[in-house]
Design a protein around this motif. Structure first.
Motif, PDB file in Angstrom:
ATOM      1  N   ILE A 164       0.884  -1.161   0.000  1.00  0.00           N
ATOM      2  CA  ILE A 164       0.000   0.000   0.000  1.00  0.00           C
ATOM      3  C   ILE A 164       0.922   1.211   0.000  1.00  0.00           C
ATOM      4  O   ILE A 164       1.774   1.350   0.895  1.00  0.00           O
ATOM      5  N   SER A 165       0.796   2.048  -1.015  1.00  0.00           N
ATOM      6  CA  SER A 165       1.761   3.144  -1.119  1.00  0.00           C
ATOM      7  C   SER A 165       1.049   4.455  -1.436  1.00  0.00           C
ATOM      8  O   SER A 165       0.021   4.475  -2.110  1.00  0.00           O
ATOM      9  N   LEU A 166       1.622   5.525  -0.911  1.00  0.00           N
ATOM     10  CA  LEU A 166       1.083   6.867  -1.138  1.00  0.00           C
ATOM     11  C   LEU A 166       2.239   7.818  -1.400  1.00  0.00           C
ATOM     12  O   LEU A 166       3.288   7.712  -0.752  1.00  0.00           O
ATOM     13  N   VAL A 167       2.006   8.742  -2.323  1.00  0.00           N
ATOM     14  CA  VAL A 167       3.002   9.791  -2.545  1.00  0.00           C
ATOM     15  C   VAL A 167       2.444  11.110  -2.023  1.00  0.00           C
ATOM     16  O   VAL A 167       1.232  11.327  -1.983  1.00  0.00           O
ATOM     17  N   ALA A 168       3.370  11.993  -1.637  1.00  0.00           N
ATOM     18  CA  ALA A 168       3.031  13.381  -1.330  1.00  0.00           C
ATOM     19  C   ALA A 168       3.538  14.218  -2.493  1.00  0.00           C
ATOM     20  O   ALA A 168       4.692  14.064  -2.928  1.00  0.00           O
ATOM     21  N   VAL A 169       2.653  15.067  -3.011  1.00  0.00           N
ATOM     22  CA  VAL A 169       2.989  15.889  -4.179  1.00  0.00           C
ATOM     23  C   VAL A 169       2.820  17.357  -3.805  1.00  0.00           C
ATOM     24  O   VAL A 169       1.780  17.743  -3.258  1.00  0.00           O
ATOM     25  N   VAL A 170       3.858  18.148  -4.069  1.00  0.00           N
ATOM     26  CA  VAL A 170       3.798  19.596  -3.831  1.00  0.00           C
ATOM     27  C   VAL A 170       4.215  20.295  -5.123  1.00  0.00           C
ATOM     28  O   VAL A 170       5.261  19.959  -5.691  1.00  0.00           O
ATOM     29  N   ASP A 171       3.391  21.232  -5.578  1.00  0.00           N
ATOM     30  CA  ASP A 171       3.681  21.964  -6.826  1.00  0.00           C
ATOM     31  C   ASP A 171       4.018  21.012  -7.980  1.00  0.00           C
ATOM     32  O   ASP A 171       4.958  21.259  -8.747  1.00  0.00           O
ATOM     33  N   GLY A 172       3.289  19.906  -8.047  1.00  0.00           N
ATOM     34  CA  GLY A 172       3.475  18.969  -9.154  1.00  0.00           C
ATOM     35  C   GLY A 172       4.647  18.024  -9.004  1.00  0.00           C
ATOM     36  O   GLY A 172       4.841  17.148  -9.856  1.00  0.00           O
ATOM     37  N   ALA A 173       5.437  18.155  -7.949  1.00  0.00           N
ATOM     38  CA  ALA A 173       6.611  17.289  -7.780  1.00  0.00           C
ATOM     39  C   ALA A 173       6.358  16.258  -6.677  1.00  0.00           C
ATOM     40  O   ALA A 173       5.780  16.588  -5.637  1.00  0.00           O
ATOM     41  N   VAL A 174       6.805  15.035  -6.929  1.00  0.00           N
ATOM     42  CA  VAL A 174       6.715  13.993  -5.900  1.00  0.00           C
ATOM     43  C   VAL A 174       7.797  14.276  -4.865  1.00  0.00           C
ATOM     44  O   VAL A 174       8.989  14.203  -5.163  1.00  0.00           O
TER      45      VAL A 174
END
Ligand SMILES: CC(C)(COP(=O)(O)OP(=O)(O)OC[C@H]1O[C@@H](n2cnc3c(N)ncnc32)[C@H](O)[C@@H]1OP(=O)(O)O)[C@@H](O)C(=O)NCCC(=O)NCCS
Length: 179
Positions: free
Chosen positions: A73-83
């Motif tokens: 189970i995986s999640l990414v955090a994205v800020v201003d389009g960047a992982v």
């Protein structure tokens, strides 16, 4: 293919008030995930992979993106389009998973790991995973603080020079919930 069990993407705020998104990664995130891991310095690589090889990060990205449904189970955090962050819970038994996190240096200390942990925990709970474990080097005070803040009752013990944290995915019952 990552499994999603709660409304995603989730719009969240960093602790310094910026907008971020938390969502499962897809194949389109490969380049961003590779950049995230290639950008780690030796200290961060050691804290995350217990060695200083960038190859470990690259292999891990392949592993996460190729995992069968429900295995990671995986999640990414994205800020201003960047992982900028990745949190994973890898199934080790039908009701237990092993946690791992990485956040890029520029975004550390803004609550993203805490948010990833909260959302991962909710997803794991919904999938019937009751116990989360994490192996953390004793000097990794940031990771330890995240686990302690998230679950003040989290068990931890030293095992072969590594601190093992054990968290319950069930939210602690409040006194006001008692009959
Ligand atoms: C561990 C890691 C994922 C934490 O990510 P993060 O997004 O910075 O975590 P958060 O911002 O949610 O919380 C960090 C906590 O560490 C503490 N912290 C923040 N800055 C710190 C600093 N300079 N020194 C020590 N502790 C610090 C704080 O207690 C903070 O929590 P709080 O401010 O909410 O009380 C990140 O530091 C990282 O990627 N490290 C390298 C890889 C790694 O160690 N992975 C974990 C292996 S399982």
């Amino acid at each position: 293919m990552p499994v999603c069990t709660s409304p995603m993407p989730a719009a969240v705020l960093t602790s310094d008030g910026r907008h971020a998104t938390i969502r499962p990664p897809d194949q389109g995130d490969r380049a961003g995930l590779l950049d995230l891991h290639d950008g780690l310095d030796d200290a961060a690589l050691r804290l995350r992979f217990f060695n200083v090889s960038h190859a470990a990060g690259r292999h891990y990205v392949d592993h996460v993106l190729a995992a069968r449904p429900g295995a990671v189970i995986s999640l990414v955090a994205v800020v201003d389009g960047a992982v900028v962050g990745l949190g994973t819970a890898e199934l080790i038994t039908p009701d237990a998973a092993e946690l791992a996190f990485v956040v890029c240096a520029a975004e550390r200390g803004h609550g993203l790991c805490t948010l990833l942990l909260e959302h991962l925990t909710a997803q794991c709970r919904a999938l019937g995973i009751r116990r989360l474990v994490a192996d953390v080097l004793p000097e990794n005070t940031r990771m330890a603080q995240v686990f302690r803040d998230a679950s003040p009752t989290a068990e931890h013990h030293l095992e072969h020079g590594v601190m093992r944290y054990e968290l319950d995915t069930d939210p602690p019952s409040r006194e006001s919930d008692q009959p």
